[in-house]
Write an enzyme that holds these catalytic residues in place. Structure first.
Site, PDB file in Angstrom:
ATOM      1  N   PRO A  32      30.919  39.246  36.861  1.00 37.73           N
ATOM      2  CA  PRO A  32      31.451  40.028  35.749  1.00 37.73           C
ATOM      3  C   PRO A  32      32.931  39.781  35.454  1.00 37.73           C
ATOM      4  CG  PRO A  32      31.070  41.409  37.671  1.00 37.73           C
ATOM      5  CD  PRO A  32      30.435  40.088  37.952  1.00 37.73           C
ATOM      6  N   ASN A  33      33.227  39.803  34.178  1.00 40.69           N
ATOM      7  CA  ASN A  33      34.593  39.660  33.633  1.00 40.69           C
ATOM      8  C   ASN A  33      35.151  38.240  33.716  1.00 40.69           C
ATOM      9  OD1 ASN A  33      34.909  42.472  32.951  1.00 40.69           O
ATOM     10  ND2 ASN A  33      35.015  42.863  35.144  1.00 40.69           N
ATOM     11  N   ARG A  40      42.403  37.135  30.720  1.00 35.57           N
ATOM     12  CA  ARG A  40      42.362  38.277  31.639  1.00 35.57           C
ATOM     13  C   ARG A  40      43.452  38.151  32.717  1.00 35.57           C
ATOM     14  NH1 ARG A  40      37.943  38.632  36.480  1.00 35.57           N
ATOM     15  NH2 ARG A  40      38.506  40.725  37.154  1.00 35.57           N
ATOM     16  N   TYR A  45      44.724  35.417  37.535  1.00 34.79           N
ATOM     17  CA  TYR A  45      43.597  34.485  37.369  1.00 34.79           C
ATOM     18  C   TYR A  45      43.942  33.209  36.608  1.00 34.79           C
ATOM     19  CZ  TYR A  45      41.088  38.572  39.024  1.00 34.79           C
ATOM     20  OH  TYR A  45      40.669  39.642  39.784  1.00 34.79           O
ATOM     21  N   ASN A  96      30.847  32.990  42.385  1.00 35.07           N
ATOM     22  CA  ASN A  96      31.978  33.913  42.395  1.00 35.07           C
ATOM     23  C   ASN A  96      31.396  35.238  41.915  1.00 35.07           C
ATOM     24  OD1 ASN A  96      34.198  35.506  42.040  1.00 35.07           O
ATOM     25  ND2 ASN A  96      35.410  33.978  40.937  1.00 35.07           N
ATOM     26  N   ALA A  99      33.747  41.275  40.981  1.00 33.62           N
ATOM     27  CA  ALA A  99      33.823  42.620  41.573  1.00 33.62           C
ATOM     28  C   ALA A  99      32.588  42.963  42.405  1.00 33.62           C
ATOM     29  CB  ALA A  99      34.027  43.647  40.474  1.00 33.62           C
ATOM     30  N   GLU A 120      30.821  30.915  48.591  1.00 30.96           N
ATOM     31  CA  GLU A 120      31.454  31.998  47.828  1.00 30.96           C
ATOM     32  C   GLU A 120      32.856  31.546  47.405  1.00 30.96           C
ATOM     33  OE1 GLU A 120      31.892  35.490  50.291  1.00 30.96           O
ATOM     34  OE2 GLU A 120      33.223  36.473  48.849  1.00 30.96           O
ATOM     35  N   HIS A 122      36.503  32.559  45.189  1.00 27.28           N
ATOM     36  CA  HIS A 122      37.357  33.502  44.451  1.00 27.28           C
ATOM     37  C   HIS A 122      38.599  32.769  43.994  1.00 27.28           C
ATOM     38  CE1 HIS A 122      34.890  36.829  45.645  1.00 27.28           C
ATOM     39  NE2 HIS A 122      34.874  36.319  46.865  1.00 27.28           N
ATOM     40  N   ARG A 129      45.099  40.991  48.485  1.00 26.24           N
ATOM     41  CA  ARG A 129      45.146  41.974  47.398  1.00 26.24           C
ATOM     42  C   ARG A 129      44.804  43.381  47.919  1.00 26.24           C
ATOM     43  NH1 ARG A 129      42.051  39.720  42.348  1.00 26.24           N
ATOM     44  NH2 ARG A 129      43.111  41.516  41.413  1.00 26.24           N
TER      45      ARG A 129
HETATM   46  C1  DQA Z   1      37.635  37.564  41.943  1.00 20.15           C
HETATM   47  C2  DQA Z   1      38.255  38.621  42.864  1.00 20.15           C
HETATM   48  C3  DQA Z   1      37.549  39.951  42.720  1.00 20.15           C
HETATM   49  O1  DQA Z   1      38.124  40.920  43.561  1.00 20.15           O
HETATM   50  C4  DQA Z   1      37.661  40.450  41.291  1.00 20.15           C
HETATM   51  O2  DQA Z   1      36.927  41.636  41.125  1.00 20.15           O
HETATM   52  C5  DQA Z   1      37.251  39.429  40.286  1.00 20.15           C
HETATM   53  C6  DQA Z   1      37.594  38.023  40.507  1.00 20.15           C
HETATM   54  C7  DQA Z   1      38.417  36.225  41.998  1.00 20.15           C
HETATM   55  O3  DQA Z   1      37.874  35.234  41.534  1.00 20.15           O
HETATM   56  O4  DQA Z   1      39.540  36.194  42.448  1.00 20.15           O
HETATM   57  O5  DQA Z   1      36.734  39.753  39.230  1.00 20.15           O
HETATM   58  O6  DQA Z   1      36.325  37.295  42.391  1.00 20.15           O
END
Ligand code: DQA
Length: 188
Positions: A32-33, A40, A45, A96, A99, A120, A122, A129
């Site tokens: 998501p997002n 964003r 990011y 990825n 959240a 995985e 990120h 963080r």
């Molecule tokens: C994320 C890190 C997560 O905590 C966050 O909710 C994201 C992006 C990253 O790519 O750094 O949406 O997965």
């Protein structure tokens, strides 16, 4: 229509997209997002869009002769379905979970259920963080986690998963030496 050349008078010359049957197939899932990448929270990011990131992954996949299937969803259920579907026709997963990393037992269970090697990724360093981002439900069922290297993390994940899958294919093809076979059987 497959790619091809348009000749005169509407004649189109097509050629098949060649995909070798032994090619490794990897599904890449963005949670998501991540569709908002580029706009964003740029200080966290970066400025690269999801399309540009996907192009970079596709370019490397071509170099490695890997087929990639790239998808993004804001829905947990859809991600679970795509993970489940990957068990037929895919060799591994890069995800990825965004959240959902920190909340989703369903995504963890789906990865465990399909049993495909999963990496995985990120973009940000989740361990630097907020406290709630330090826990990943996915890490325990992944072969590895790459966190904090921005878009490069996806490219490293692709190389790493490619090497992992190639090595395990080679291992399956190579017969164990006679002594190891005897030991495994418990004979002398
Ligand atoms: C994320 C890190 C997560 O905590 C966050 O909710 C994201 C992006 C990253 O790519 O750094 O949406 O997965």
């Amino acid at each position: 229509m497959p790619p091809g050349w348009t000749l005169s008078r509407g004649i189109v010359l097509t050629y098949p997209v060649c995909e070798h049957k032994d090619m490794l197939r990897i599904r890449v899932l963005h949670g998501p997002n991540l569709n908002l990448l580029g706009t964003r929270e740029q200080s966290i990011y970066g400025t690269l869009s999801l399309d540009a990131l996907d192009s970079a992954i596709t370019k490397l996949a071509k170099e490695l002769a890997v087929t990639v299937d790239l998808r993004q969803s804001n829905s947990e259920g859809e991600l679970v379905t795509w993970i489940q579907e990957a068990r037929t026709g895919y060799d591994g997963i890069i995800i990825n979970p965004a959240a959902y990393t920190h909340t989703s037992i369903a995504i963890r269970d789906a990865i465990a259920a399909v049993g495909l090697p999963t990496v995985e990724v990120h973009l940000s360093n989740i361990h630097q963080r907020e406290e709630f981002r330090h826990r990943s439900y996915v890490a325990g069922v992944a072969i590895g986690q790459i966190s904090g290297l921005g878009p490069t993390g996806y490219l490293l994940a692709l190389r790493g998963l490619h090497d992992h899958l190639t090595a395990s294919r080679r291992q399956k093809k190579t017969p164990a030496p006679a002594t190891a076979r005897r030991k495994a059987k418990g004979t002398r």
